[in-house]
Design a protein around this motif. Sequence first.
Motif, PDB file in Angstrom:
ATOM      1  N   ARG A  90       4.918 -17.135 -14.986  1.00 49.21           N
ATOM      2  CA  ARG A  90       4.817 -16.029 -15.949  1.00 49.21           C
ATOM      3  C   ARG A  90       3.411 -15.911 -16.511  1.00 49.21           C
ATOM      4  N   LYS A  91       2.802 -17.029 -16.876  1.00 44.17           N
ATOM      5  CA  LYS A  91       1.447 -16.998 -17.431  1.00 44.17           C
ATOM      6  C   LYS A  91       0.437 -16.505 -16.400  1.00 44.17           C
ATOM      7  N   ALA A  92       0.602 -16.919 -15.143  1.00 40.45           N
ATOM      8  CA  ALA A  92      -0.319 -16.488 -14.089  1.00 40.45           C
ATOM      9  C   ALA A  92      -0.181 -14.992 -13.820  1.00 40.45           C
ATOM     10  N   VAL A  93       1.056 -14.505 -13.775  1.00 42.42           N
ATOM     11  CA  VAL A  93       1.280 -13.077 -13.522  1.00 42.42           C
ATOM     12  C   VAL A  93       0.762 -12.253 -14.691  1.00 42.42           C
ATOM     13  N   LYS A  94       1.023 -12.712 -15.905  1.00 40.69           N
ATOM     14  CA  LYS A  94       0.579 -11.975 -17.088  1.00 40.69           C
ATOM     15  C   LYS A  94      -0.942 -11.845 -17.127  1.00 40.69           C
ATOM     16  N   GLY A  95      -1.645 -12.874 -16.663  1.00 43.48           N
ATOM     17  CA  GLY A  95      -3.092 -12.821 -16.621  1.00 43.48           C
ATOM     18  C   GLY A  95      -3.631 -11.873 -15.572  1.00 43.48           C
ATOM     19  N   MET A  96      -2.815 -11.541 -14.565  1.00 45.39           N
ATOM     20  CA  MET A  96      -3.263 -10.654 -13.491  1.00 45.39           C
ATOM     21  C   MET A  96      -2.881  -9.196 -13.718  1.00 45.39           C
ATOM     22  N   LEU A  97      -2.093  -8.927 -14.752  1.00 49.90           N
ATOM     23  CA  LEU A  97      -1.739  -7.546 -15.065  1.00 49.90           C
ATOM     24  C   LEU A  97      -2.821  -6.932 -15.948  1.00 49.90           C
TER      25      LEU A  97
END
Length: 114
Positions: A90-97
């Motif tokens: 979740r943290k990795a995806v949130k950083g890529m949005l």
Amino acid sequence: MQYTVDATGKTLGRLASDVASKLMGKGSPTFMRNKLSGNAVTVTNAAKLKVAEQKLREKTYIQYSGYPGGQKIESMQAVITKKGYGEAIRKAVKGMLPDNKLKNGMMKQLTVTE
């Protein structure tokens, strides 16, 4: 549209960029950057994710409340032991949005199962 992504044997960054692209709707012909795509993504087998040992030790997540002494630093290993691999994804995806008003709506469309 509903997407299912299997995390078995994939690295965290490549998985996160693939999921973020699907959440934004980049692959659809009706892509508009100012509208939610309506795509939902489910990540399965999050515990079988491949993460390098060095990344577990050295990757840190930093939060700052704005007050003196309000900075919290946590390593990826600590996040995984406390909350599981799903939180790291979740943290990795949130950083890529993109950082705009649609980010929270896109994150609500993400489901991660261990």
